[in-house]
Scaffold this active site. Sequence first.
Site, PDB file in Angstrom:
ATOM      1  N   HIS A   1       0.814  -1.219   0.000  1.00 54.72           N
ATOM      2  CA  HIS A   1       0.000   0.000   0.000  1.00 54.72           C
ATOM      3  C   HIS A   1       0.853   1.277   0.000  1.00 54.72           C
ATOM      4  O   HIS A   1       0.793   2.093   0.910  1.00 54.72           O
ATOM      5  CB  HIS A   1      -0.970  -0.014   1.179  1.00 54.72           C
ATOM      6  CG  HIS A   1      -2.003  -1.093   1.074  1.00 54.72           C
ATOM      7  ND1 HIS A   1      -3.126  -1.124   1.863  1.00 54.72           N
ATOM      8  CD2 HIS A   1      -2.087  -2.201   0.285  1.00 54.72           C
ATOM      9  CE1 HIS A   1      -3.855  -2.191   1.562  1.00 54.72           C
ATOM     10  NE2 HIS A   1      -3.229  -2.859   0.599  1.00 54.72           N
TER      11      HIS A   1
ATOM     12  N   GLU B   1     -13.444   3.001  -3.747  1.00 56.80           N
ATOM     13  CA  GLU B   1     -14.134   4.289  -3.735  1.00 56.80           C
ATOM     14  C   GLU B   1     -13.645   5.215  -4.839  1.00 56.80           C
ATOM     15  O   GLU B   1     -12.444   5.391  -5.024  1.00 56.80           O
ATOM     16  CB  GLU B   1     -13.899   5.019  -2.402  1.00 56.80           C
ATOM     17  CG  GLU B   1     -14.574   4.405  -1.211  1.00 56.80           C
ATOM     18  CD  GLU B   1     -14.429   5.267   0.036  1.00 56.80           C
ATOM     19  OE1 GLU B   1     -14.818   4.788   1.116  1.00 56.80           O
ATOM     20  OE2 GLU B   1     -13.929   6.418  -0.067  1.00 56.80           O
TER      21      GLU B   1
ATOM     22  N   TYR C   1     -11.829  11.978   4.125  1.00 57.05           N
ATOM     23  CA  TYR C   1     -12.570  10.977   3.360  1.00 57.05           C
ATOM     24  C   TYR C   1     -12.789   9.666   4.120  1.00 57.05           C
ATOM     25  O   TYR C   1     -13.242   8.686   3.537  1.00 57.05           O
ATOM     26  CB  TYR C   1     -11.911  10.797   1.989  1.00 57.05           C
ATOM     27  CG  TYR C   1     -12.150  12.045   1.174  1.00 57.05           C
ATOM     28  CD1 TYR C   1     -13.249  12.154   0.346  1.00 57.05           C
ATOM     29  CD2 TYR C   1     -11.343  13.165   1.346  1.00 57.05           C
ATOM     30  CE1 TYR C   1     -13.531  13.333  -0.328  1.00 57.05           C
ATOM     31  CE2 TYR C   1     -11.602  14.349   0.675  1.00 57.05           C
ATOM     32  CZ  TYR C   1     -12.709  14.433  -0.156  1.00 57.05           C
ATOM     33  OH  TYR C   1     -12.987  15.615  -0.812  1.00 57.05           O
TER      34      TYR C   1
ATOM     35  N   TYR D   1     -10.814  -8.495   5.517  1.00 54.70           N
ATOM     36  CA  TYR D   1     -10.695  -9.707   4.703  1.00 54.70           C
ATOM     37  C   TYR D   1     -11.212 -10.941   5.440  1.00 54.70           C
ATOM     38  O   TYR D   1     -11.595 -11.929   4.820  1.00 54.70           O
ATOM     39  CB  TYR D   1      -9.242  -9.904   4.262  1.00 54.70           C
ATOM     40  CG  TYR D   1      -8.781  -8.804   3.331  1.00 54.70           C
ATOM     41  CD1 TYR D   1      -9.347  -8.662   2.075  1.00 54.70           C
ATOM     42  CD2 TYR D   1      -7.787  -7.913   3.708  1.00 54.70           C
ATOM     43  CE1 TYR D   1      -8.946  -7.660   1.213  1.00 54.70           C
ATOM     44  CE2 TYR D   1      -7.372  -6.899   2.852  1.00 54.70           C
ATOM     45  CZ  TYR D   1      -7.956  -6.782   1.607  1.00 54.70           C
ATOM     46  OH  TYR D   1      -7.556  -5.774   0.766  1.00 54.70           O
TER      47      TYR D   1
END
Length: 390
Positions: A171, A262, A272, A283
């Site tokens: 990420h 999103e 956000y 998960y």
Amino acid sequence: MTRFALTTVLAAALAGPAAADFNATPPNAPDQQPAFDGQTRAPVLPDDIKLATTTVADGLVHPWAMAELPDGGWLVTERPGRLRIVAADGTVGPEIGGLPPVDARGQGGLLDVMIAPDFADRRVWISYAAPEGDGKNATGVATGTLSADGTTLEDVAEIFRQTPAWDSDKHFGSRLVLDGQGGLFVTLGERSDPEPRATAQDDGNHIGKLVRIDPMGGAAGAGVDGWLPETYAKGFRNVQSAALDGQGRLWTVEHGPKGGDELNRPEAGKNYGWPIITYGLDYSGAPIGEGITAQDGLEQPVYYWDPVIAASGLAFYDGGMFPEWQGNALIGGLVGQALVRLTLDGDRVTGEARHLQGIGRVRDVEVARDGSVMLLTDAENGALIRVTRE
């Protein structure tokens, strides 16, 4: 490296009942409800355009991003840490020298590439996972100039590094977008650390943030008291899709967990929501945090997907080859293995299509100067593919 013959494979766009299958798939979080009509599962768009795909080059190792050069060639990044030129005729050039060190573990490595709009001084920007020792790394951004012979990135300087460094191989974000107002947007990830996930809400770091910097170095953020000077907006999970629309507004798509990809139109100083609100589950199937999808002071996504498409790459169509697509958002689907197309009316999604389903993990999408659509497929034998009308 190999060069693939410029062989055209005709691919009829899916139509009729088969095209509707993606909306018939059950959601991972059936108890969650959208905040407004059309926020998810928009009507399936009629899809009667026959598409042709041409593999321009293959043999690319996990290609991640591309930028079109004035001569019709493409700068292409490979995640293991290589930058190459793919010529207009499909010839794959040697590895370009002069890049900074990259940490090519897991999802890390060499990520986005962008060139100056006029390329007058052959200016190039790259983003990458920057190693910091002891297993830690951070998303970095550097700029330099491409040598006249295209073999070396010269005078390279790092202009941004995400703080803090993180012991993770996941990420990193990261897309680069010049905003047309003198700033450079850099999308970042939350580094996939389960505890404490709230780092994306902490104001004293770049984790899970959208930052805005000067293209040659220095902060140009939202100017919010208590935020780091580069921070423009916060509360994102892992943003690997970003582009300006025809009005010059920034749009992003972030990876959700199990559900909850999103589409957002980030604005300065706004929050956000990740990980406080999300249209997705862990998960394991457990809720994220309190399992809520809305809270005062936190922005709703314009649109979300459950199940996810695993979005990477975003472009707004502005070419002449597909006039029916003018202004549409084109998004790469990794899990979706398709080119995802959205129609928009202002800030609302009005329809969705998925073209070329099964083409592979689409990592990046660009609109070429001739109006064709370019795709990168993320694989050990990845490809640069041109999409045209049949």
